[in-house]
Write a protein that holds these residues in place. Structure first.
Motif, PDB file in Angstrom:
ATOM      1  N   TYR A 199       0.844  -1.191   0.000  1.00 36.14           N
ATOM      2  CA  TYR A 199       0.000   0.000   0.000  1.00 36.14           C
ATOM      3  C   TYR A 199       0.883   1.246   0.000  1.00 36.14           C
ATOM      4  CZ  TYR A 199      -3.914  -3.048   1.276  1.00 36.14           C
ATOM      5  OH  TYR A 199      -4.875  -4.018   1.284  1.00 36.14           O
ATOM      6  N   CYS A 200       0.514   2.199  -0.833  1.00 39.54           N
ATOM      7  CA  CYS A 200       1.230   3.482  -0.864  1.00 39.54           C
ATOM      8  C   CYS A 200       1.110   4.154   0.501  1.00 39.54           C
ATOM      9  CB  CYS A 200       0.615   4.374  -1.958  1.00 39.54           C
ATOM     10  SG  CYS A 200       1.255   6.067  -1.982  1.00 39.54           S
TER      11      CYS A 200
ATOM     12  N   ASN B 251      -3.276   3.320  -1.950  1.00 43.42           N
ATOM     13  CA  ASN B 251      -3.606   2.517  -3.113  1.00 43.42           C
ATOM     14  C   ASN B 251      -2.562   1.409  -3.250  1.00 43.42           C
ATOM     15  OD1 ASN B 251      -4.966   1.714  -5.432  1.00 43.42           O
ATOM     16  ND2 ASN B 251      -3.854   3.118  -6.752  1.00 43.42           N
TER      17      ASN B 251
ATOM     18  N   THR C 247       0.395  -0.675  -4.886  1.00 42.11           N
ATOM     19  CA  THR C 247       1.532  -0.210  -5.674  1.00 42.11           C
ATOM     20  C   THR C 247       2.691  -1.187  -5.525  1.00 42.11           C
ATOM     21  OG1 THR C 247       3.074   1.631  -6.011  1.00 42.11           O
ATOM     22  CG2 THR C 247       2.395   1.194  -3.752  1.00 42.11           C
ATOM     23  N   ASP C 248       3.623  -1.109  -6.453  1.00 43.04           N
ATOM     24  CA  ASP C 248       4.859  -1.879  -6.300  1.00 43.04           C
ATOM     25  C   ASP C 248       6.039  -0.958  -6.034  1.00 43.04           C
ATOM     26  OD1 ASP C 248       5.028  -0.734  -8.774  1.00 43.04           O
ATOM     27  OD2 ASP C 248       5.223  -2.614  -9.891  1.00 43.04           O
ATOM     28  N   GLU C 249       5.734   0.334  -5.810  1.00 47.22           N
ATOM     29  CA  GLU C 249       6.761   1.292  -5.396  1.00 47.22           C
ATOM     30  C   GLU C 249       6.106   2.322  -4.482  1.00 47.22           C
ATOM     31  OE1 GLU C 249       6.938   4.452  -9.001  1.00 47.22           O
ATOM     32  OE2 GLU C 249       7.626   2.429  -9.520  1.00 47.22           O
ATOM     33  N   ASP C 250       6.894   2.894  -3.585  1.00 41.97           N
ATOM     34  CA  ASP C 250       6.343   3.810  -2.593  1.00 41.97           C
ATOM     35  C   ASP C 250       7.121   5.130  -2.586  1.00 41.97           C
ATOM     36  OD1 ASP C 250       4.658   4.635  -0.556  1.00 41.97           O
ATOM     37  OD2 ASP C 250       5.934   3.807   1.031  1.00 41.97           O
TER      38      ASP C 250
ATOM     39  N   CYS D 164       3.310   5.718  -4.633  1.00 41.33           N
ATOM     40  CA  CYS D 164       2.839   5.151  -5.888  1.00 41.33           C
ATOM     41  C   CYS D 164       3.037   6.131  -7.047  1.00 41.33           C
ATOM     42  CB  CYS D 164       1.362   4.764  -5.773  1.00 41.33           C
ATOM     43  SG  CYS D 164       0.234   6.182  -5.675  1.00 41.33           S
ATOM     44  N   ARG D 165       2.816   5.644  -8.257  1.00 36.17           N
ATOM     45  CA  ARG D 165       3.038   6.462  -9.449  1.00 36.17           C
ATOM     46  C   ARG D 165       2.101   7.672  -9.506  1.00 36.17           C
ATOM     47  NH1 ARG D 165       3.549   1.149 -10.839  1.00 36.17           N
ATOM     48  NH2 ARG D 165       5.541   0.509 -11.731  1.00 36.17           N
TER      49      ARG D 165
END
Length: 203
Positions: free
Chosen positions: A57-58, A63, A65-68, A70-71
Motif C-alpha cells: 500500500y502506498c 492505493n 503499488t509496487d513502489e512507494d 505510488c506512481r
C-alpha cells in the motif's frame, strides 16, 4: 461413493475461498489447471506469489503499488488541487478509466458499517485530516463512496472531519444509482457523476 483425490479436493477448497467462486466454478477451474502444461501452472503460481510479495500500500494514498509512493502520488502531472476519496483500489482503477479525473486519491479500504462492527478506526482515516492539511495546493476533496447506506455514513463522517478545514468537500452524485457500486459503473456514468458532483451536506 466416488470422491476426488485429496490434492484435487484441497485445490477446489482453496479456489472456493475466492470471492464469487462457488463449488461448481471452483471445480471447473481446478480441472482447467490440471489440464494445463506444468510450466503454465508454474507461471500462474509464480505470478500469485510475486503479486502477494511485491504489492504493497502506498504510504500516502493507500492505493496498491509496487513502489512507494505510488506512481499517481509521485507524478508531477497530477492536479494536486483535487483529492478523491474512494473505498478500494478497484475504485481507483474505475475512476482512472474515465480519463476525466487527473487529481490525487485517498483509499479507505472499506466503509463505515456499524452492523459489521466497522468504524472509522478500521479504515485508513487516522492520518487523513493531517494529509489534507499538508497538501499545500489542495482545494477540493471529492468523496466518491458508493451511494449506499455505508457509503453515505462514511461520506458524512469525512465531511464532519473536514468542517474546520479550508477545503471544499463535494460528493459524486448525478449518474450513480442508489445502492450501486462505484467499481461496476461504466466510464460514461462515472464521468457524469464526476462532472455533476455537488457540495456535501453533512448536517
Amino acid at each position: 461413493m466416488y470422491s476426488y483425490p485429496g490434492s484435487l479436493k484441497k485445490l477446489i477448497a482453496r479456489l472456493e475461498r475466492l470471492p464469487g467462486i462457488g463449488e461448481k466454478t471452483a471445480t471447473r477451474l481446478a480441472f482447467h489447471i490440471l489440464e494445463e502444461r506444468q510450466e503454465r501452472v508454474k507461471e500462474l503460481a509464480d505470478s500469485l506469489l510475486e503479486a502477494r510479495r511485491e504489492i504493497q500500500y502506498c504510504s500516502k494514498c493507500h492505493n496498491i503499488t509496487d513502489e512507494d509512493p505510488c506512481r499517481i502520488c509521485s507524478s508531477p502531472d497530477r492536479h494536486r488541487e483535487m483529492l478523491c476519496v474512494v473505498e478500494s483500489p478497484r475504485d481507483v482503477a474505475a475512476m482512472e478509466k474515465t480519463d476525466e479525473y487527473r487529481g490525487l486519491y485517498h483509499v479507505l479500504h472499506g466503509l463505515i458499517s456499524p452492523l459489521d462492527d466497522i468504524g472509522p478506526e478500521e479504515l485508513y482515516l487516522d492520518n487523513f485530516v493531517e494529509r489534507i492539511r499538508n497538501e499545500e495546493k489542495l482545494e477540493e476533496v471529492i468523496i466518491a463512496t458508493d451511494p449506499s447506506t455505508e457509503g453515505d455514513a462514511t461520506a458524512m463522517y469525512i465531511g464532519r472531519q473536514l468542517e474546520d478545514e479550508d477545503v471544499n468537500v463535494t460528493r459524486l452524485a448525478q449518474g450513480l444509482p442508489a445502492g450501486g457500486d462505484l467499481e461496476y459503473a461504466d466510464e460514461v456514468t462515472l464521468s457524469r457523476a464526476l462532472s455533476g458532483r455537488s457540495k456535501l451536506d453533512n448536517k
